[in-house]
Design a protein around this motif. Structure first.
Motif, PDB file in Angstrom:
ATOM      1  N   ALA A 179       0.832  -1.203   0.000  1.00  0.00           N
ATOM      2  CA  ALA A 179       0.000   0.000   0.000  1.00  0.00           C
ATOM      3  C   ALA A 179       0.868   1.255   0.000  1.00  0.00           C
ATOM      4  O   ALA A 179       0.571   2.240  -0.688  1.00  0.00           O
ATOM      5  N   VAL A 180       1.958   1.215   0.764  1.00  0.00           N
ATOM      6  CA  VAL A 180       2.886   2.357   0.807  1.00  0.00           C
ATOM      7  C   VAL A 180       3.526   2.572  -0.564  1.00  0.00           C
ATOM      8  O   VAL A 180       3.659   3.705  -1.039  1.00  0.00           O
ATOM      9  N   ALA A 181       3.911   1.475  -1.220  1.00  0.00           N
ATOM     10  CA  ALA A 181       4.529   1.577  -2.549  1.00  0.00           C
ATOM     11  C   ALA A 181       3.562   2.217  -3.539  1.00  0.00           C
ATOM     12  O   ALA A 181       3.957   3.061  -4.358  1.00  0.00           O
ATOM     13  N   GLN A 182       2.271   1.836  -3.467  1.00  0.00           N
ATOM     14  CA  GLN A 182       1.268   2.424  -4.353  1.00  0.00           C
ATOM     15  C   GLN A 182       1.095   3.920  -4.074  1.00  0.00           C
ATOM     16  O   GLN A 182       0.940   4.720  -4.997  1.00  0.00           O
ATOM     17  N   ALA A 183       1.133   4.280  -2.789  1.00  0.00           N
ATOM     18  CA  ALA A 183       0.990   5.690  -2.422  1.00  0.00           C
ATOM     19  C   ALA A 183       2.173   6.512  -2.934  1.00  0.00           C
ATOM     20  O   ALA A 183       2.003   7.638  -3.411  1.00  0.00           O
ATOM     21  N   VAL A 184       3.375   5.942  -2.852  1.00  0.00           N
ATOM     22  CA  VAL A 184       4.571   6.637  -3.342  1.00  0.00           C
ATOM     23  C   VAL A 184       4.508   6.781  -4.860  1.00  0.00           C
ATOM     24  O   VAL A 184       4.857   7.825  -5.426  1.00  0.00           O
ATOM     25  N   ASP A 185       4.029   5.717  -5.548  1.00  0.00           N
ATOM     26  CA  ASP A 185       3.884   5.781  -7.007  1.00  0.00           C
ATOM     27  C   ASP A 185       2.902   6.891  -7.389  1.00  0.00           C
ATOM     28  O   ASP A 185       3.120   7.610  -8.372  1.00  0.00           O
ATOM     29  N   MET A 186       1.797   7.011  -6.640  1.00  0.00           N
ATOM     30  CA  MET A 186       0.803   8.041  -6.921  1.00  0.00           C
ATOM     31  C   MET A 186       1.417   9.428  -6.726  1.00  0.00           C
ATOM     32  O   MET A 186       1.201  10.337  -7.530  1.00  0.00           O
ATOM     33  N   ALA A 187       2.215   9.576  -5.651  1.00  0.00           N
ATOM     34  CA  ALA A 187       2.865  10.859  -5.388  1.00  0.00           C
ATOM     35  C   ALA A 187       3.868  11.194  -6.489  1.00  0.00           C
ATOM     36  O   ALA A 187       3.988  12.343  -6.921  1.00  0.00           O
ATOM     37  N   GLY A 188       4.582  10.163  -6.981  1.00  0.00           N
ATOM     38  CA  GLY A 188       5.537  10.372  -8.067  1.00  0.00           C
ATOM     39  C   GLY A 188       4.852  10.800  -9.348  1.00  0.00           C
ATOM     40  O   GLY A 188       5.332  11.685 -10.059  1.00  0.00           O
ATOM     41  N   ALA A 189       3.705  10.158  -9.636  1.00  0.00           N
ATOM     42  CA  ALA A 189       2.942  10.534 -10.836  1.00  0.00           C
ATOM     43  C   ALA A 189       2.431  11.969 -10.717  1.00  0.00           C
ATOM     44  O   ALA A 189       2.432  12.726 -11.693  1.00  0.00           O
ATOM     45  N   ALA A 190       2.008  12.357  -9.509  1.00  0.00           N
ATOM     46  CA  ALA A 190       1.528  13.727  -9.285  1.00  0.00           C
ATOM     47  C   ALA A 190       2.666  14.732  -9.465  1.00  0.00           C
ATOM     48  O   ALA A 190       2.469  15.819 -10.006  1.00  0.00           O
ATOM     49  N   PHE A 191       3.875  14.334  -9.037  1.00  0.00           N
ATOM     50  CA  PHE A 191       5.039  15.224  -9.148  1.00  0.00           C
ATOM     51  C   PHE A 191       5.371  15.482 -10.619  1.00  0.00           C
ATOM     52  O   PHE A 191       5.758  16.590 -11.000  1.00  0.00           O
ATOM     53  N   GLU A 192       5.218  14.442 -11.457  1.00  0.00           N
ATOM     54  CA  GLU A 192       5.567  14.572 -12.872  1.00  0.00           C
ATOM     55  C   GLU A 192       4.457  15.217 -13.697  1.00  0.00           C
ATOM     56  O   GLU A 192       4.703  15.755 -14.764  1.00  0.00           O
ATOM     57  N   ARG A 193       3.219  15.152 -13.200  1.00  0.00           N
ATOM     58  CA  ARG A 193       2.082  15.663 -13.956  1.00  0.00           C
ATOM     59  C   ARG A 193       2.029  17.181 -13.883  1.00  0.00           C
ATOM     60  O   ARG A 193       2.382  17.773 -12.865  1.00  0.00           O
ATOM     61  N   ASP A 194       1.550  17.794 -14.966  1.00  0.00           N
ATOM     62  CA  ASP A 194       1.381  19.247 -14.966  1.00  0.00           C
ATOM     63  C   ASP A 194       0.463  19.660 -13.833  1.00  0.00           C
ATOM     64  O   ASP A 194      -0.617  19.098 -13.654  1.00  0.00           O
ATOM     65  N   GLY A 195       0.875  20.657 -13.069  1.00  0.00           N
ATOM     66  CA  GLY A 195       0.059  21.116 -11.947  1.00  0.00           C
ATOM     67  C   GLY A 195       0.309  20.356 -10.662  1.00  0.00           C
ATOM     68  O   GLY A 195      -0.229  20.707  -9.617  1.00  0.00           O
ATOM     69  N   ASN A 196       1.126  19.282 -10.737  1.00  0.00           N
ATOM     70  CA  ASN A 196       1.459  18.492  -9.536  1.00  0.00           C
ATOM     71  C   ASN A 196       0.212  18.020  -8.798  1.00  0.00           C
ATOM     72  O   ASN A 196       0.111  18.135  -7.572  1.00  0.00           O
ATOM     73  N   LEU A 197      -0.720  17.451  -9.534  1.00  0.00           N
ATOM     74  CA  LEU A 197      -1.968  16.977  -8.932  1.00  0.00           C
ATOM     75  C   LEU A 197      -1.974  15.463  -8.856  1.00  0.00           C
ATOM     76  O   LEU A 197      -1.476  14.774  -9.743  1.00  0.00           O
ATOM     77  N   SER A 198      -2.587  14.927  -7.777  1.00  0.00           N
ATOM     78  CA  SER A 198      -2.714  13.479  -7.665  1.00  0.00           C
ATOM     79  C   SER A 198      -3.839  12.957  -8.549  1.00  0.00           C
ATOM     80  O   SER A 198      -3.850  11.796  -8.928  1.00  0.00           O
ATOM     81  N   GLY A 199      -4.813  13.820  -8.875  1.00  0.00           N
ATOM     82  CA  GLY A 199      -5.939  13.420  -9.710  1.00  0.00           C
ATOM     83  C   GLY A 199      -5.881  14.052 -11.092  1.00  0.00           C
ATOM     84  O   GLY A 199      -4.889  14.680 -11.473  1.00  0.00           O
ATOM     85  N   VAL A 200      -6.964  13.881 -11.839  1.00  0.00           N
ATOM     86  CA  VAL A 200      -7.071  14.448 -13.186  1.00  0.00           C
ATOM     87  C   VAL A 200      -7.432  15.922 -13.060  1.00  0.00           C
ATOM     88  O   VAL A 200      -8.394  16.283 -12.375  1.00  0.00           O
ATOM     89  N   SER A 201      -6.672  16.790 -13.726  1.00  0.00           N
ATOM     90  CA  SER A 201      -6.906  18.226 -13.616  1.00  0.00           C
ATOM     91  C   SER A 201      -8.197  18.633 -14.306  1.00  0.00           C
ATOM     92  O   SER A 201      -8.497  18.195 -15.415  1.00  0.00           O
ATOM     93  N   THR A 202      -8.975  19.497 -13.647  1.00  0.00           N
ATOM     94  CA  THR A 202     -10.217  20.012 -14.238  1.00  0.00           C
ATOM     95  C   THR A 202      -9.945  21.130 -15.237  1.00  0.00           C
ATOM     96  O   THR A 202     -10.837  21.516 -15.985  1.00  0.00           O
ATOM     97  N   GLY A 203      -8.717  21.662 -15.241  1.00  0.00           N
ATOM     98  CA  GLY A 203      -8.405  22.801 -16.084  1.00  0.00           C
ATOM     99  C   GLY A 203      -8.768  24.129 -15.430  1.00  0.00           C
ATOM    100  O   GLY A 203      -8.544  25.190 -16.005  1.00  0.00           O
ATOM    101  N   ILE A 204      -9.346  24.080 -14.226  1.00  0.00           N
ATOM    102  CA  ILE A 204      -9.676  25.286 -13.458  1.00  0.00           C
ATOM    103  C   ILE A 204      -8.798  25.258 -12.211  1.00  0.00           C
ATOM    104  O   ILE A 204      -9.017  24.460 -11.296  1.00  0.00           O
ATOM    105  N   MET A 205      -7.789  26.093 -12.178  1.00  0.00           N
ATOM    106  CA  MET A 205      -6.736  25.991 -11.160  1.00  0.00           C
ATOM    107  C   MET A 205      -7.252  26.138  -9.736  1.00  0.00           C
ATOM    108  O   MET A 205      -6.830  25.410  -8.833  1.00  0.00           O
TER     109      MET A 205
END
Length: 498
Positions: A179-205
């Motif tokens: 579970a910790v590994a999955q949480a770290v992977d999610m945080a890593g994906a958020a770090f690389e994603r535009d806007g640094n979001l864990s979820g899908v961006s709505t386009g409204i900041m």
């Protein structure tokens, strides 16, 4: 019974003249023998194996009785089990008691118990597939009046996906380290994603900052009274996500969304053409009423043509079927994910859907079935689902028109099943209706000042959020283009905590 005896007998039976359903009697005997010798073997398969998965009827009964005895904290062995089985039953030349003793005596080890269990389970799935296939053929030949071909296709898809979902033995507990590994992977994906979001961006900041984006598997209910802009906000978000789509190739050759995503939009109220017109108006800043009337300049027409070419490349798919059932919606969403991919789903709106149950159900039960189905679908497809909902008229009877959770119409299950509840509220809509008839009215300057303050703004009230705080996000709203956006002026307060 004969199968069990045949497998134990050293004499080979004649080759059958028919195709036998997939089974492995020897694996069932080995597993049952291991359980009778050491009850710990049962816990290696109890997560996924049920009595009905065994092919031989006697083996089902033995496994069922052994399961009940072990779960009661007692020992299951040939002596304790035989009293719960018919004494006069025969397995070839053996009595049931002798058969149990032989199963135990021929058991070697429990090390392979899980492998035996998985082999038995896989064969049970194959038998279920055969049953579904036979039902498809038989029903298609019979052509019953109460099941037209489209209904049969949807029912078959439902049964296949139910089999796919239930036909897994990878559930149950997982270690905390996983579970910790999955949480770290999610945080890593958020770090690389535009806007640094864990979820899908709505386009409204400002909305993303409050919610962290739209989280996968969440059911987000977007509610409001008519005229508040629910559909406008939903189309704004859907377009922003689809337009930002940036695929990433995985090691196995498949794709996933690095930014944005593939969007499915169920428009139960408006046609696909109306929805496309609205999106074109939002993005080109050409009034939708002018587009419908054809009252546009040559420059505006060029903008529309240019934008239409962009729209054709964007992964936004619209289903305009009215009165769609939750079963039909789920089947089509699964098909879209399988064929094109799917990262975000919009349903406009819940009250225009129908349940999949009996027609005698009342509307509250039907809405409960719909919201429960949407929540399950979000988890199954691992995508955020935004479902629009109407609010009851009791809002209009209050002096304070700001919506509350209790205003959600027809069922408390909407509030219960939703991970996030958003309300769209435009005070301008109500203030405009209070305009004094006479400009000489002493109250007119006060109204005018109030109108100036709220004009062109909208509140998105986060009334419930499992992953974060509640509160209010203030946005700009351009009614002519039905477009929501972040407030550009730094003097505006972006967030208003309750």
């Amino acid at each position: 019974m004969n199968d069990a005896a045949r497998k134990l007998s050293p004499v080979q039976a004649a080759e059958p003249l028919y195709r036998e359903a997939p089974n492995n009697i020897e694996a069932e005997q080995a597993l049952l023998g291991a359980i009778l010798v050491n009850n710990d073997a049962f816990y290696r398969v109890s997560d996924f194996l049920k009595p009905e998965h065994l092919y031989e009827p006697l083996h089902r009964k033995i496994f069922e009785v052994a399961s009940e005895i072990i779960r009661m904290g007692k020992t299951a062995n040939p002596v304790t089990i035989k009293t719960f089985l018919p004494a006069d039953q025969k397995v070839g030349d053996l009595t049931v008691a002798q058969y149990l003793a032989r199963l135990a005596s021929e058991a070697v080890t429990i090390i392979n118990a899980e492998d035996y269990g998985r082999a038995i389970y896989d064969l049970a799935l194959r038998r279920s597939l055969i049953q579904i296939g036979e039902d498809v053929v038989n029903i298609a030949y019979d052509a019953p009046l109460d099941m037209p071909p489209q209904a049969q296709i949807e029912d078959t898809e439902r049964r296949l996906f139910a089999l796919a979902e239930n036909g897994r033995y990878d559930g149950g507990f997982q270690s905390f380290s996983d579970a910790v590994a999955q949480a770290v992977d999610m945080a890593g994906a958020a770090f690389e994603r535009d806007g640094n979001l864990s979820g899908v961006s709505t386009g409204i900041m400002s909305l993303d900052a409050k919610m962290g984006g739209l989280q996968r598997s969440d059911l987000i209910v977007l509610a409001g009274r008519p005229g508040m802009g629910k559909t406008s906000l939903a189309t704004n978000i859907a377009w922003n996500i689809a337009a930002a789509y940036e695929p990433e190739v995985l090691a196995d050759g498949s794709f996933k969304a690095k930014n944005g995503g593939v969007v499915g939009f169920y428009s139960l109220e408006m046609s696909a053409e109306q929805l496309a017109t609205r999106i074109m108006s939002e993005q080109t800043e050409v009034s939708s009423s002018k587009i419908r009337r054809g009252d546009i300049t040559e420059h505006e027409f060029e903008k529309l043509v240019g934008f239409s070419q962009t729209m054709q490349k964007v992964p936004l798919f619209i289903d305009q079927t009215g009165g769609i059932s939750i079963a039909q919606l789920a089947a089509r969403a699964r098909r879209l994910k399988r064929q094109r991919g799917l990262d975000f789903l919009v349903i406009d709106y819940i009250q225009l859907m129908t349940g999949s149950g009996k027609s005698g159900e009342n509307r509250v039960q039907e809405i409960t079935q719909i919201t429960t189905g949407l929540k399950s679908l979000g988890k199954e497809l691992n995508v955020p689902i935004v479902a629009l909902s109407q609010l009851s008229r009791q809002v209009e009877n209050r002096e304070d028109k700001r919506p509350q959770l209790s205003d959600l119409r027809e069922s408390g299950s909407i509030e219960q099943d939703a991970d996030v509840v958003l309300f769209v509220f435009r005070e301008e809509y109500y203030v405009k209706n209070l305009e004094p008839r006479d400009i000489a009215d002493p109250k007119y300057p006060e109204w005018e000042a109030h109108m100036e303050k709220v004009k062109g703004t909208a509140d998105v009230i986060i009334a419930k959020q499992r992953h974060g705080p509640t509160g209010t996000v203030k946005l700009a709203f351009q009614s002519e283009f039905t477009r929501f956006a972040d407030l550009a002026e730094p003097s505006f307060i972006q967030y208003e905590e309750p």
